[in-house]
Design a protein around this motif. Sequence first.
Motif, PDB file in Angstrom:
ATOM      1  N   TRP A 139     -13.818  46.971  60.459  1.00 55.88           N
ATOM      2  CA  TRP A 139     -12.985  46.727  61.639  1.00 55.88           C
ATOM      3  C   TRP A 139     -12.886  47.970  62.508  1.00 55.88           C
ATOM      4  CZ3 TRP A 139      -8.483  49.400  62.779  1.00 55.88           C
ATOM      5  CH2 TRP A 139      -7.873  49.018  63.971  1.00 55.88           C
ATOM      6  N   ALA A 140     -12.707  49.150  61.898  1.00 55.41           N
ATOM      7  CA  ALA A 140     -12.585  50.382  62.671  1.00 55.41           C
ATOM      8  C   ALA A 140     -13.840  50.638  63.506  1.00 55.41           C
ATOM      9  CB  ALA A 140     -12.311  51.567  61.743  1.00 55.41           C
ATOM     10  N   ALA A 141     -15.005  50.414  62.907  1.00 52.30           N
ATOM     11  CA  ALA A 141     -16.257  50.618  63.643  1.00 52.30           C
ATOM     12  C   ALA A 141     -16.403  49.590  64.764  1.00 52.30           C
ATOM     13  CB  ALA A 141     -17.449  50.551  62.688  1.00 52.30           C
ATOM     14  N   ALA A 142     -16.030  48.330  64.485  1.00 54.84           N
ATOM     15  CA  ALA A 142     -16.097  47.298  65.522  1.00 54.84           C
ATOM     16  C   ALA A 142     -15.108  47.588  66.647  1.00 54.84           C
ATOM     17  CB  ALA A 142     -15.812  45.924  64.904  1.00 54.84           C
ATOM     18  N   ALA A 143     -13.913  48.085  66.310  1.00 50.79           N
ATOM     19  CA  ALA A 143     -12.918  48.418  67.326  1.00 50.79           C
ATOM     20  C   ALA A 143     -13.399  49.585  68.186  1.00 50.79           C
ATOM     21  CB  ALA A 143     -11.586  48.753  66.666  1.00 50.79           C
ATOM     22  N   LEU A 144     -14.117  50.533  67.586  1.00 51.37           N
ATOM     23  CA  LEU A 144     -14.694  51.633  68.369  1.00 51.37           C
ATOM     24  C   LEU A 144     -15.698  51.096  69.376  1.00 51.37           C
ATOM     25  CD1 LEU A 144     -15.047  54.673  68.872  1.00 51.37           C
ATOM     26  CD2 LEU A 144     -16.774  54.682  67.049  1.00 51.37           C
ATOM     27  N   PHE A 145     -16.491  50.120  68.978  1.00 46.72           N
ATOM     28  CA  PHE A 145     -17.436  49.505  69.909  1.00 46.72           C
ATOM     29  C   PHE A 145     -16.695  48.790  71.032  1.00 46.72           C
ATOM     30  CE2 PHE A 145     -20.681  45.908  70.575  1.00 46.72           C
ATOM     31  CZ  PHE A 145     -21.312  46.605  71.600  1.00 46.72           C
ATOM     32  N   TYR A 146     -15.576  48.142  70.706  1.00 50.95           N
ATOM     33  CA  TYR A 146     -14.777  47.490  71.743  1.00 50.95           C
ATOM     34  C   TYR A 146     -14.244  48.516  72.733  1.00 50.95           C
ATOM     35  CZ  TYR A 146     -11.024  44.895  73.998  1.00 50.95           C
ATOM     36  OH  TYR A 146     -10.191  44.328  74.934  1.00 50.95           O
ATOM     37  N   ALA A 147     -13.815  49.690  72.223  1.00 47.53           N
ATOM     38  CA  ALA A 147     -13.346  50.749  73.108  1.00 47.53           C
ATOM     39  C   ALA A 147     -14.471  51.196  74.041  1.00 47.53           C
ATOM     40  CB  ALA A 147     -12.827  51.931  72.289  1.00 47.53           C
ATOM     41  N   TYR A 148     -15.690  51.305  73.496  1.00 43.48           N
ATOM     42  CA  TYR A 148     -16.834  51.682  74.331  1.00 43.48           C
ATOM     43  C   TYR A 148     -17.099  50.613  75.389  1.00 43.48           C
ATOM     44  CZ  TYR A 148     -21.558  52.779  75.843  1.00 43.48           C
ATOM     45  OH  TYR A 148     -22.650  53.053  76.621  1.00 43.48           O
ATOM     46  N   GLY A 149     -17.038  49.349  74.984  1.00 39.61           N
ATOM     47  CA  GLY A 149     -17.271  48.276  75.942  1.00 39.61           C
ATOM     48  C   GLY A 149     -16.266  48.295  77.076  1.00 39.61           C
ATOM     49  N   PHE A 150     -14.998  48.603  76.759  1.00 34.81           N
ATOM     50  CA  PHE A 150     -13.985  48.676  77.809  1.00 34.81           C
ATOM     51  C   PHE A 150     -14.219  49.892  78.704  1.00 34.81           C
ATOM     52  CE2 PHE A 150     -10.213  45.835  77.831  1.00 34.81           C
ATOM     53  CZ  PHE A 150      -9.884  46.027  79.169  1.00 34.81           C
ATOM     54  N   PHE A 151     -14.686  50.981  78.113  1.00 31.29           N
ATOM     55  CA  PHE A 151     -15.057  52.148  78.920  1.00 31.29           C
ATOM     56  C   PHE A 151     -16.076  51.756  79.989  1.00 31.29           C
ATOM     57  CE2 PHE A 151     -18.209  55.460  79.660  1.00 31.29           C
ATOM     58  CZ  PHE A 151     -17.436  56.564  80.009  1.00 31.29           C
ATOM     59  N   GLN A 152     -17.120  51.054  79.581  1.00 22.63           N
ATOM     60  CA  GLN A 152     -18.150  50.657  80.530  1.00 22.63           C
ATOM     61  C   GLN A 152     -17.639  49.618  81.526  1.00 22.63           C
ATOM     62  OE1 GLN A 152     -20.843  51.982  81.186  1.00 22.63           O
ATOM     63  NE2 GLN A 152     -21.768  52.947  79.393  1.00 22.63           N
ATOM     64  N   ARG A 153     -16.692  48.814  81.107  1.00 21.99           N
ATOM     65  CA  ARG A 153     -16.159  47.763  81.971  1.00 21.99           C
ATOM     66  C   ARG A 153     -15.496  48.350  83.204  1.00 21.99           C
ATOM     67  NH1 ARG A 153     -12.305  43.605  78.939  1.00 21.99           N
ATOM     68  NH2 ARG A 153     -14.158  43.659  77.611  1.00 21.99           N
ATOM     69  N   VAL A 154     -14.730  49.419  83.037  1.00 19.64           N
ATOM     70  CA  VAL A 154     -13.956  49.958  84.157  1.00 19.64           C
ATOM     71  C   VAL A 154     -14.555  51.228  84.741  1.00 19.64           C
ATOM     72  CG1 VAL A 154     -11.843  48.946  83.218  1.00 19.64           C
ATOM     73  CG2 VAL A 154     -12.401  51.310  82.670  1.00 19.64           C
ATOM     74  N   ALA A 155     -15.641  51.732  84.149  1.00 17.36           N
ATOM     75  CA  ALA A 155     -16.230  52.996  84.610  1.00 17.36           C
ATOM     76  C   ALA A 155     -16.572  53.011  86.101  1.00 17.36           C
ATOM     77  CB  ALA A 155     -17.474  53.331  83.774  1.00 17.36           C
TER      78      ALA A 155
END
Length: 428
Positions: A16-32
């Motif tokens: 879960w921690a690794a998947a949540a890190l990927f979600y954080a990355y995806g949100f980074f790209q979403r609003v970048a």
Amino acid sequence: MRSPAANSGAMAWLPWAAAALFYAYGFFQRVAPGVMVDDLMREFAVSAAIIGQLSGLYFYTYAALQVPIGILLDRYGPRAVIATAALLCAAGAALFGWAPSLTEAYLGRLLIGAGAGVSWIGALYVASHTLPVNRFASVAGLTQALGMLGAIGAQAPLAAMVQGFGWRATMLWSALAAALIAVLFFFAAGRGAARTQGAQDRPPLLASLGTVVRDPRTWILGAYTATVTGPFLSFGGLWGVPYLMQAHGYSRPAAALAMSAMLVGWGTGAPLAGWISDRLGRRRPVMLAGSIAALCGWLLLLTLPNLPPAALVVLLGGLGMTGGVMFLAFTVGRDAAPANAAGTMSGVINTLTMAAGALMQPIVGLLMDWQWDGVMAAGVRVYSAATFERAFICFPLLSLCGIVLVALMREAPRPAAAITGETRRISS
């Protein structure tokens, strides 16, 4: 068969921690793109509508792939699906950073959206199959909070990097980060997860989809999330920074820092909403309160344009907290879906969620272009504060629709005390 002790201890949290890190990355790209608007307009010599479309392309592939991703997760498990998606993000970020023309930039954003499309429902899938079921809403809220950390990284920190190194170099470094996340999740899922579904337990590819689309709650929940994420992803993900620069005279780093308050609010509101709803054993009252508060917040933002900086930051933080309630729709969907269709249910709901972002960013850009008075500065169109605010009127209207949708939703009470701490295991 499930083994209650199989995923006990810290090992259960690794996937879960690794998947949540990927979600954080995806949100980074979403609003970048929100902190690169001027750079992108100047680089490609385009208007606000085109930049809105360029940013919104992320949501096109993100939304379009939600149902297939949900089916694949239900069918094959998350290990290969999530790791491959992170590599796709890496390829898209590299292409976007290199893009010699708008065509390559478009393709890069499409690839980023396709990969990031796995991140949210993938993290929910991992959480629902590895961690105690009576903590799902709280863990989902924590996942949202971690996603907001990625979004915060795409505000002031990203603005500083873009100013110091340029947007192209920054995007190339982000491609490397995605590749590292792919490797991390692949090994974390291998160590922290075990295969639980035999071939006989896996549903036919389209069986779970039929179950989900026939349930009217799917469409009510998806429409509700769209009323929350449409305004948030349009304002917080793209137009908020240039609006604060124009309407309040902020520099780009200062505007990005102020917008971080909205993301901090979302990250705070999500786990708080999860904790409250788990304590109540109900989701609907919390969702209704969030939509009512959002309506009030957007109206205040648009009718009080001369707020002092401290009050503006508080208001943005409050708006973010109202958005954090959105994830409870996925919790309601997970409670309603059969165990072998949980990923598909999340996928269908998230299709509508991301479609709102795909539509709202360019729609707001079109409304701004429609009212543009012809002013240019350094080769870039200049939009007045009033132009922004008239385009933003659609935000409170969507919040009002959210109130109506929650009123139509029916939820069976789930007493928290009656839910055991049984854990689940994920398919590797």
